[in-house]
Design a protein around this motif. Structure first.
Motif, short mmCIF file in Angstrom:
data_model
loop_
_atom_site.label_atom_id
_atom_site.label_comp_id
_atom_site.label_asym_id
_atom_site.label_seq_id
_atom_site.Cartn_x
_atom_site.Cartn_y
_atom_site.Cartn_z
N ASP A 144 0.86 -1.15 0.07
CA ASP A 144 -0.05 0.07 0.16
C ASP A 144 0.91 1.15 0.00
N LEU A 145 1.08 1.72 -1.17
CA LEU A 145 2.10 2.71 -1.19
C LEU A 145 1.81 4.08 -0.66
N PRO A 146 0.55 4.53 -0.75
CA PRO A 146 0.13 5.78 -0.16
C PRO A 146 0.16 5.74 1.24
N ALA A 147 -0.22 4.53 1.92
CA ALA A 147 -0.26 4.39 3.35
C ALA A 147 1.19 4.33 3.95
N THR A 148 2.20 3.69 3.11
CA THR A 148 3.57 3.63 3.55
C THR A 148 4.17 5.05 3.66
N ARG B 210 8.24 14.24 3.58
CA ARG B 210 7.15 13.52 2.73
C ARG B 210 7.97 13.07 1.50
N ALA B 211 7.93 11.73 1.17
CA ALA B 211 8.65 11.32 -0.14
C ALA B 211 8.11 12.18 -1.58
N ALA B 212 9.08 12.28 -2.10
CA ALA B 212 8.78 12.66 -3.60
C ALA B 212 8.07 11.65 -4.49
N PRO B 213 7.10 11.76 -5.36
CA PRO B 213 6.84 10.96 -6.53
C PRO B 213 8.02 10.83 -7.25
N GLY B 214 8.17 9.53 -7.55
CA GLY B 214 9.09 9.03 -8.64
C GLY B 214 8.78 8.92 -10.01
N GLY B 215 7.89 7.79 -9.98
CA GLY B 215 7.26 7.42 -11.23
C GLY B 215 6.82 6.03 -11.45
N ARG B 216 6.22 5.70 -12.60
CA ARG B 216 5.78 4.32 -12.68
C ARG B 216 6.72 3.58 -13.48
N HIS B 217 6.35 2.28 -13.29
CA HIS B 217 7.43 1.20 -14.00
C HIS B 217 6.36 0.39 -14.76
N PRO B 218 6.30 1.04 -16.25
CA PRO B 218 5.09 0.38 -17.06
C PRO B 218 5.57 -1.02 -17.53
N GLY B 219 4.54 -2.10 -17.18
CA GLY B 219 4.61 -3.40 -17.52
C GLY B 219 4.96 -4.13 -16.14
N PHE B 220 5.22 -3.62 -15.27
CA PHE B 220 5.86 -4.18 -13.96
C PHE B 220 4.62 -3.96 -12.63
N GLY B 221 3.68 -2.99 -13.21
CA GLY B 221 2.54 -2.86 -12.44
C GLY B 221 2.99 -1.99 -10.87
N THR B 222 4.10 -1.24 -10.97
CA THR B 222 4.52 -0.47 -9.67
C THR B 222 4.84 0.93 -10.12
N ARG B 223 4.73 1.60 -9.02
CA ARG B 223 5.38 3.14 -9.04
C ARG B 223 6.24 3.30 -7.64
N ILE C 206 10.72 4.09 -2.04
CA ILE C 206 9.38 3.38 -1.56
C ILE C 206 8.54 2.78 -2.73
N ILE C 207 8.31 1.51 -2.94
CA ILE C 207 7.84 0.95 -4.00
C ILE C 207 6.86 0.18 -3.98
N GLY C 208 5.67 0.36 -4.59
CA GLY C 208 4.38 -0.39 -4.30
C GLY C 208 3.57 -0.44 -5.47
N PRO C 209 2.37 -1.26 -5.32
CA PRO C 209 1.44 -1.50 -6.71
C PRO C 209 1.10 -0.09 -7.17
N ASP C 210 0.82 -0.04 -8.30
CA ASP C 210 0.32 1.08 -9.28
C ASP C 210 -1.27 0.77 -9.83
N PRO C 211 -2.04 1.50 -8.87
CA PRO C 211 -3.43 1.12 -9.33
C PRO C 211 -3.90 1.52 -11.00
N GLU C 212 -3.29 2.43 -11.31
CA GLU C 212 -3.55 2.96 -12.57
C GLU C 212 -3.05 2.11 -13.80
N GLN C 213 -2.06 1.29 -13.48
CA GLN C 213 -1.72 0.17 -14.57
C GLN C 213 -2.55 -1.20 -14.37
N ASP C 214 -2.80 -1.70 -15.53
CA ASP C 214 -3.36 -3.20 -15.50
C ASP C 214 -2.49 -4.12 -14.70
N PRO C 215 -3.12 -5.04 -14.19
CA PRO C 215 -2.06 -6.12 -13.48
C PRO C 215 -1.16 -6.65 -14.41
#
Length: 200
Positions: free
Chosen positions: A12-16, A27-40, A54-63
């Motif tokens: 849970d990236l936002p919670a962490t 406050r951690a700065a947004p880094g970016g998304r990892h396309p195809g890996f489902g993470t940001r 700090i890396i976790g699931p990206d809900p805006e990507q397909d699984p």
């Protein structure tokens, strides 16, 4: 070799990010998304060319078709799961490690866009737990040079049931540090923020 970054994985990236902000005052700065890996990810500078990822699931990507990296799909809470050391010639570093009996894996190309739209490109070997993976940023501007919110890295402790064996593998990738005896393998970092020291 020098510490490039610590990997703090979470289901849970936002919670962490919020939890770290509450404990560190940073406050951690947004880094970016990892396309195809489902993470940001989000980033906190640790001084110099080092940072906490700090890396976790990206809900805006397909699984993703494969499990997310760093065992994220199996995590029940945030954990310090891996770390990376920076090298300037990753192919040569891989060859040196293999000559000393440790295989860090082949280097692969990776990239992501920053929130500002800049493309970051790098090469890395596969993460393997307590032995750091190798990363080569090439000509890309290092993420820690982009004015990240900062915390201090007070210490990084490596624990393992067989310190001697792990020390040998660490030396093969150019890392010379003590490994403490521990019933289970673990990485533990102590960070210093505006609210004091925090252990992750």
């Amino acid at each position: 070799m020098s510490l490039d970054h610590l990997v703090y994985a979470t289901p849970d990236l936002p919670a962490t990010v919020a939890d770290l902000e509450g404990s560190l005052g940073v406050r951690a700065a947004p880094g970016g998304r990892h396309p195809g890996f489902g993470t940001r990810n989000h980033l906190i500078g640790l001084g110099g060319r080092s940072y906490l990822e700090i890396i976790g699931p990206d809900p805006e990507q397909d699984p993703p078709p494969d499990p997310r990296p760093f065992g994220i799909d199996e995590l029940t809470g945030a954990a310090l799961v891996s770390w990376a050391v920076a090298v300037e010639d990753i192919d040569a570093a891989v060859a040196r490690a293999r000559a000393q009996g440790y295989d860090p894996g082949d280097a692969r190309d990776m990239s992501r866009h920053t929130p500002a739209g800049d493309l970051l490109s790098w090469r890395l070997t596969r993460p393997q737990g307590l032995v750091p993976f190798l990363i080569d940023w090439g000509a890309t501007r290092h993420p820690a040079e982009s004015g990240l919110p900062a915390a201090g890295l007070v210490s990084l402790t490596i624990g393992h049931p067989d310190p001697g064996a792990l020390t040998k593998d660490l030396a093969a990738v150019g890392v010379f540090t003590d490994v403490v005896p521990s019933p289970r393998p673990h990485l533990t970092a102590v960070l210093s923020g505006r609210h004091g020291e925090v252990t992750i």
